[in-house]
Design a protein around this motif. Sequence first.
Motif, PDB file in Angstrom:
ATOM      1  N   PHE A 103     -10.110 -33.721 -13.886  1.00 44.02           N
ATOM      2  CA  PHE A 103     -10.152 -33.639 -15.345  1.00 44.02           C
ATOM      3  C   PHE A 103     -11.331 -34.425 -15.922  1.00 44.02           C
ATOM      4  O   PHE A 103     -11.305 -34.844 -17.067  1.00 44.02           O
ATOM      5  CB  PHE A 103      -8.834 -34.117 -15.941  1.00 44.02           C
ATOM      6  N   GLY A 104     -12.371 -34.598 -15.102  1.00 41.96           N
ATOM      7  CA  GLY A 104     -13.563 -35.322 -15.533  1.00 41.96           C
ATOM      8  C   GLY A 104     -13.462 -36.827 -15.430  1.00 41.96           C
ATOM      9  O   GLY A 104     -14.420 -37.545 -15.745  1.00 41.96           O
ATOM     10  N   ILE A 105     -12.335 -37.334 -14.999  1.00 40.03           N
ATOM     11  CA  ILE A 105     -12.085 -38.781 -14.977  1.00 40.03           C
ATOM     12  C   ILE A 105     -12.980 -39.486 -13.967  1.00 40.03           C
ATOM     13  O   ILE A 105     -13.159 -39.030 -12.838  1.00 40.03           O
ATOM     14  CB  ILE A 105     -10.609 -39.065 -14.636  1.00 40.03           C
ATOM     15  N   LYS A 106     -13.538 -40.620 -14.390  1.00 40.58           N
ATOM     16  CA  LYS A 106     -14.177 -41.576 -13.491  1.00 40.58           C
ATOM     17  C   LYS A 106     -13.314 -42.833 -13.484  1.00 40.58           C
ATOM     18  O   LYS A 106     -13.235 -43.538 -14.497  1.00 40.58           O
ATOM     19  CB  LYS A 106     -15.584 -41.930 -13.977  1.00 40.58           C
ATOM     20  N   LYS A 107     -12.671 -43.091 -12.392  1.00 47.26           N
ATOM     21  CA  LYS A 107     -11.798 -44.257 -12.315  1.00 47.26           C
ATOM     22  C   LYS A 107     -12.593 -45.538 -12.575  1.00 47.26           C
ATOM     23  O   LYS A 107     -13.660 -45.756 -12.005  1.00 47.26           O
ATOM     24  CB  LYS A 107     -11.149 -44.336 -10.928  1.00 47.26           C
ATOM     25  N   LEU A 113     -20.347 -43.857 -18.224  1.00 46.05           N
ATOM     26  CA  LEU A 113     -19.306 -43.370 -19.134  1.00 46.05           C
ATOM     27  C   LEU A 113     -19.293 -41.855 -19.267  1.00 46.05           C
ATOM     28  O   LEU A 113     -18.514 -41.308 -20.057  1.00 46.05           O
ATOM     29  CB  LEU A 113     -19.465 -44.009 -20.516  1.00 46.05           C
ATOM     30  N   THR A 114     -20.143 -41.179 -18.513  1.00 44.24           N
ATOM     31  CA  THR A 114     -20.134 -39.720 -18.517  1.00 44.24           C
ATOM     32  C   THR A 114     -19.016 -39.200 -17.614  1.00 44.24           C
ATOM     33  O   THR A 114     -18.609 -39.853 -16.649  1.00 44.24           O
ATOM     34  CB  THR A 114     -21.483 -39.175 -18.027  1.00 44.24           C
ATOM     35  N   GLY A 115     -18.535 -37.995 -17.933  1.00 39.23           N
ATOM     36  CA  GLY A 115     -17.484 -37.388 -17.136  1.00 39.23           C
ATOM     37  C   GLY A 115     -18.005 -36.867 -15.808  1.00 39.23           C
ATOM     38  O   GLY A 115     -19.213 -36.685 -15.611  1.00 39.23           O
ATOM     39  N   ALA A 116     -17.080 -36.614 -14.887  1.00 33.79           N
ATOM     40  CA  ALA A 116     -17.436 -36.190 -13.534  1.00 33.79           C
ATOM     41  C   ALA A 116     -17.162 -34.705 -13.337  1.00 33.79           C
ATOM     42  O   ALA A 116     -16.058 -34.230 -13.595  1.00 33.79           O
ATOM     43  CB  ALA A 116     -16.642 -37.007 -12.508  1.00 33.79           C
ATOM     44  N   ILE A 117     -18.190 -33.989 -12.883  1.00 32.91           N
ATOM     45  CA  ILE A 117     -18.017 -32.608 -12.442  1.00 32.91           C
ATOM     46  C   ILE A 117     -18.554 -32.502 -11.019  1.00 32.91           C
ATOM     47  O   ILE A 117     -19.298 -33.366 -10.560  1.00 32.91           O
ATOM     48  CB  ILE A 117     -18.730 -31.598 -13.361  1.00 32.91           C
ATOM     49  N   TYR A 172      -8.321 -26.407 -18.255  1.00 32.85           N
ATOM     50  CA  TYR A 172      -7.687 -27.206 -17.213  1.00 32.85           C
ATOM     51  C   TYR A 172      -7.720 -28.699 -17.520  1.00 32.85           C
ATOM     52  O   TYR A 172      -7.870 -29.522 -16.629  1.00 32.85           O
ATOM     53  CB  TYR A 172      -8.378 -26.934 -15.865  1.00 32.85           C
ATOM     54  N   GLY A 173      -7.589 -29.059 -18.774  1.00 29.29           N
ATOM     55  CA  GLY A 173      -7.385 -30.453 -19.136  1.00 29.29           C
ATOM     56  C   GLY A 173      -8.602 -31.351 -19.049  1.00 29.29           C
ATOM     57  O   GLY A 173      -8.449 -32.577 -18.973  1.00 29.29           O
ATOM     58  N   TYR A 174      -9.813 -30.792 -19.073  1.00 33.65           N
ATOM     59  CA  TYR A 174     -11.021 -31.628 -19.051  1.00 33.65           C
ATOM     60  C   TYR A 174     -11.217 -32.215 -20.447  1.00 33.65           C
ATOM     61  O   TYR A 174     -11.783 -31.578 -21.336  1.00 33.65           O
ATOM     62  CB  TYR A 174     -12.252 -30.827 -18.633  1.00 33.65           C
TER      63      TYR A 174
END
Length: 788
Positions: A87-91, A120-124, A450-452
């Motif tokens: 969902f683009g999350i970076k832990k 702070l950018t999302g992960a793809i 899908y919840g991104y």
Amino acid sequence: MKFFPPALLALFLIILNGQSSAQPGSNSTPLVLWYDSPATEWMTQALPIGNGHVGVMFFGGVEEERLQFSEGSLWSGGKNANAEYNFGIKKGASQYLPKVRELLAAGKLKEAHELANKELTGAIHEKKENTPSSDFGAQQTVGDLYVKVSHQGAIQNYRRELNISDAVGKVSYDAGSSHFERTFMGNYPSKVMAYQFKSSTPETYSVRFATPHHQEYEQFAKNQYTFGGSLKDNHQEFETVYRIDTDGKTAFKDGILTVTNAKYVVLVHTVATDYVMQFPTYKGNDYKKANQTTMAKVAAKKFDALYAEQQKDYHSLFDRVSLRLGKDQAKNIPTNQRQIAYSKGHADNGLEELYFQYGRYLMISSTRPGTMPMSLQGKWNDSTNPPWANDYHTNINVQMLYWPAEVTNLPECHLPLMEFTKSIVEPGKMAAKEFFNAKGWIVNTMLNAYGYTSPGWDFPWGFFPGGAAWLSQHLWEHYAFTNDKTFLKNTAYPVMKEASLFWMDYLTDDGKGNLVSSPSYSPEQGGISTGATMDHEIAWDILNNTAEAANVLGIDKYFAENATKIRDKILPLQIGKWKQLQEWREDVDDSTNHHRHVSHLFALHPGKQISITKTPAEAEAAKVSLNARGDDGTGWSLAWKVNFWARLQDGNRAHKLFKSVLRPVSSLGTNMADGGGSYSNLLCAHPPFQLDGNMGSTAGVAEMLLQSQTDIIELLPALPDAWPAGEVQGLKARGNVTVGEVWENGKLVSVSIISPEAQKRTLKYGGKAILASLTANARKTFVLADFK
């Protein structure tokens, strides 16, 4: 093929210009887009029909009809495309937030941006063999139905049309001594599309389905065709089915259905996927059973029965609002030629009526209870890799798509957006926690199925945590227009409260007693900031609306008080060195900047923090900013400016921008600066095609005629000189009030209002306000003399 003669066109334009100020109420003919040749381009010429679930574009080809279709839940990407998708999350990304703020406080903007853009950018995740390559995915076309028909003789009397008064597409022509007709429609109650082909003489037809996706199975039995397929990257499964009704003889071989000796062929068509709008799996719908159920329910329904059902359903929505701006003098001119003439200065109020109602038609056709919400292209997409993934952009676009819903009396069509919004709260909470260590929920610029909800994968465009609060505004507005307290309590308030919690956590003290959004970016332009104005306006809006909602419901007194205190500590709107409304906390606005986004005017529209009566200084500063931005832009940008100028009650300027939305565009390319307008099919050009410009323009016309954001019902607040006489019936004001207005010589003649509940409302016209006492379900009429 016969084309509209130029000499006759010129004659019509002379008549048109001589009668442009005809009296209202005289145009009772259907609202129709029509053309004297087939479409050859999907984006610019094909015509849209739909049933909420499925969007179809028909071309009207003589030898072969192309019916391209998509279904809103068919999406590539997600966890089934890549196991790493999260969902683009970076832990742990939030650990870098204090350092970014520290750098900003030290004035090290470049370093702050670089760190934010890295951490702070999302992960793809990319797989080059997939289209599109990232696991963000994209909304997908299903494919195309092609229907060939045999002909003999020259083609004459060709006409292709979309009747938006009835939501029916038609094609007709003669070939030799034979006459051919086609009728296409979307039926929401039965969840099918229906396509009728008729000929005066027996002919041979052939039907084939083509798709870019993997075939799982294909069969034809008992007059029913079934195709099962799956997407390449995430193996999402889908099935499309059609039943054929005909007086001819059918034979199926190698994927082609041939019908011989037929005077009519009817295809009753549906689509379903395995998608479920449920975090975190988004999978599990029994699509085969869904199609079986759909087809069983229509088994005894012939085309005429489906048509009657569709008409009843559609008219129950579309007929709620009527607009008359004078006689439609140009209805006999093909729409593409009419649009060109309009762009050259020929007045055509009938075309403006058509465009306004086209937005309502497109909404009814693409968003109904139980469907996916509209994406950037509504429900119409012919690609596996569409522009911007044909996603749900939340920094203006998906919200603009739904601006007409309440004011043009289509509240049911608003519900899919709200159901979708509820579904992304949980992944939005994850994103708020992991990126900002904050409570509540967020969604950023790009949102998939899908919840991104994470920030985008590059800044500045990808940073926009205000998307959740902006979506929440739609839940509040639905309540504000309907007075539905059950909806407010059970659906809207929980979502709004969670969106408020984020801003209550995220806003920081600027050292001068003000709360600011840091870091922040103004959508899609400029650098990193210690306070983008749009963030502050959105935070103000969600806190204000949530506190008001709590008070209406009589709950959460402490929370409402705290939300109000925080709202009042947000950095006030700033007026800069050239009298502009500042786009950032820092006074760095460029007066020569003509960027398409005018995000810092959110408080003017769709917000209500700025008004010409309550905050005249800020309203004047907003006007300065608008003038500097200019009157050009992309399609949706022009549409937003229509609404801005309507709120500033400058009807002539709003009308000028509305005319620009209608200017002809033929290019298939992308123009991010000043290419906005409409294609010959009147779909709005960003360019490329995005539906938001259509919907924003429809909302803008309504804003010109009726406003209620300050709880006062303002009548004809931005009436342009181009509409000296007219009538509008059925618009909605907040408080569940239905309004009708009649005007002549640029002045109000009468206004009628009705509400299902007794209430007192203030009406305002021409600077004079009166109090109206309404009895439940009793229409009350006022005339101009009442406002003296």
